[in-house]
Design a protein around this motif. Structure first.
Motif, PDB file in Angstrom:
ATOM      1  N   ASN A 148       6.520   8.138   0.984  1.00  0.00           N
ATOM      2  CA  ASN A 148       6.761   6.788   1.498  1.00  0.00           C
ATOM      3  C   ASN A 148       7.767   6.041   0.637  1.00  0.00           C
ATOM      4  O   ASN A 148       8.667   5.359   1.147  1.00  0.00           O
ATOM      5  CB  ASN A 148       5.447   5.999   1.537  1.00  0.00           C
ATOM      6  N   ARG A 167       1.902  11.640  -0.350  1.00  0.00           N
ATOM      7  CA  ARG A 167       2.042  10.504   0.561  1.00  0.00           C
ATOM      8  C   ARG A 167       2.749   9.323  -0.106  1.00  0.00           C
ATOM      9  O   ARG A 167       3.668   8.726   0.460  1.00  0.00           O
ATOM     10  CB  ARG A 167       0.674  10.061   1.077  1.00  0.00           C
ATOM     11  N   THR A 168       2.317   8.976  -1.318  1.00  0.00           N
ATOM     12  CA  THR A 168       2.917   7.805  -1.978  1.00  0.00           C
ATOM     13  C   THR A 168       4.382   8.055  -2.319  1.00  0.00           C
ATOM     14  O   THR A 168       5.232   7.172  -2.117  1.00  0.00           O
ATOM     15  CB  THR A 168       2.146   7.436  -3.253  1.00  0.00           C
ATOM     16  N   ASP A 198       0.866  -1.184   0.000  1.00  0.00           N
ATOM     17  CA  ASP A 198       0.000   0.000   0.000  1.00  0.00           C
ATOM     18  C   ASP A 198       0.902   1.234   0.000  1.00  0.00           C
ATOM     19  O   ASP A 198       1.499   1.571   1.014  1.00  0.00           O
ATOM     20  CB  ASP A 198      -0.915   0.002   1.229  1.00  0.00           C
ATOM     21  N   VAL A 230       2.856   0.266   3.857  1.00  0.00           N
ATOM     22  CA  VAL A 230       2.784  -1.142   4.246  1.00  0.00           C
ATOM     23  C   VAL A 230       3.305  -2.033   3.110  1.00  0.00           C
ATOM     24  O   VAL A 230       2.873  -1.903   1.961  1.00  0.00           O
ATOM     25  CB  VAL A 230       1.341  -1.541   4.608  1.00  0.00           C
ATOM     26  N   THR A 267       0.152   4.298  -0.119  1.00  0.00           N
ATOM     27  CA  THR A 267      -0.330   5.442   0.656  1.00  0.00           C
ATOM     28  C   THR A 267       0.027   5.336   2.132  1.00  0.00           C
ATOM     29  O   THR A 267       0.068   6.347   2.837  1.00  0.00           O
ATOM     30  CB  THR A 267      -1.859   5.604   0.522  1.00  0.00           C
ATOM     31  N   THR A 268       0.301   4.124   2.619  1.00  0.00           N
ATOM     32  CA  THR A 268       0.669   3.939   4.023  1.00  0.00           C
ATOM     33  C   THR A 268       2.106   3.446   4.183  1.00  0.00           C
ATOM     34  O   THR A 268       2.678   3.543   5.267  1.00  0.00           O
ATOM     35  CB  THR A 268      -0.268   2.922   4.702  1.00  0.00           C
TER      36      THR A 268
END
Length: 252
Positions: free
Chosen positions: A78, A74-75, A37, A42, A39-40
């Protein structure tokens, strides 16, 4: 070479993965279907471990600046953070021609993404491309017989040609802002949509719509065209339409 592809299951991502394999590289797909993911963050650590290069073609479909800026910030944040920890040596990012000139919501997200890449401490390449041949199709897929299509002037390019150019950068030194890529013909988006409708034998009335103010003027007046030297993708829009044409039904 082991190359991670953020958004490797999307339109451009699938072409990038195919081009990497054809060139003898080992693609590592970063997508939810692969347990990642963006966006997070993970799943990123495990998938990026051992990768030498990242190609970022992750995307979100939106016209809202807030959504676009949030997603790309965000992406990308990360991805850069984990890439740094895992020893990635080069981050290649796809962006859009005119994103710094047209104050449209989605383009503002791409601006934020470019800024993060430029200001980061990893070697980087940003490749800006014009709109893809496929751009009108999602708007044509609704069931309404009338489709509103934005007045946009562009040099549309094949997603496949963009993917090839991205993969070329894998074995090259980081280029910073690379030469932009565009298609061989200057076309209006409304005309493109109407030609897609005819090629597919569909029944849609395409109605031109101009966005208000400076944004609409920039889109229809050349703000999305490349300036200066750029690479030209060889595939034409006619080539693309030939692949869309539905075979005529035969009766007995």
């Amino acid at each position: 070479m082991q190359v991670a592809v953020a958004g490797g299951t999307g339109l451009v991502g699938k072409f990038v993965v195919a081009e990497l394999r054809a060139a003898g590289h080992q693609p590592v797909i970063l997508a939810r279907s692969q347990g990642v993911d963006l966006t997070t963050g993970v799943g990123l650590q495990d998938r990026l471990s051992g990768c030498d290069v990242v190609i970022n073609v992750a995307n979100v479909v939106t016209t809202r600046a807030k959504v676009a800026v949030d997603f790309f910030s965000r992406t990308t944040g990360n991805l850069l953070s984990v890439a740094r920890r895992t020893g990635v040596k080069h981050v290649i990012t796809l962006s859009i021609v005119g994103s710094d000139e047209v104050d449209f919501g989605y383009y503002m997200g791409k601006r934020a993404q470019e800024e993060l890449v430029r200001d980061g401490d990893l070697p980087w390449t940003v490749l800006r491309a014009t709109q893809f041949f496929e751009f009108p199709e999602p708007l044509l897929d609704n069931r309404s017989p009338v489709v509103l299509m934005p007045n946009m002037l562009t040099r549309p390019v094949a997603a496949r040609d963009v993917a090839k150019r991205l993969v070329d950068h894998v074995t090259q030194d980081p280029a910073g802002m690379a030469r932009e890529i565009a298609g061989p013909q200057q076309l209006g988006m409304v005309d493109m949509a109407r030609r897609i409708v005819r090629a597919q034998g569909r029944h849609r009335i395409v109605v031109p719509v101009s966005l208000p103010g400076k944004v609409g003027k920039a889109m229809s007046g050349g703000g999305l065209l490349p300036h200066g030297d750029y690479d030209e993708g060889p595939l034409t829009f006619d080539d693309y339409l030939a692949g869309l044409a539905r075979p005529m039904a035969t009766g007995r």
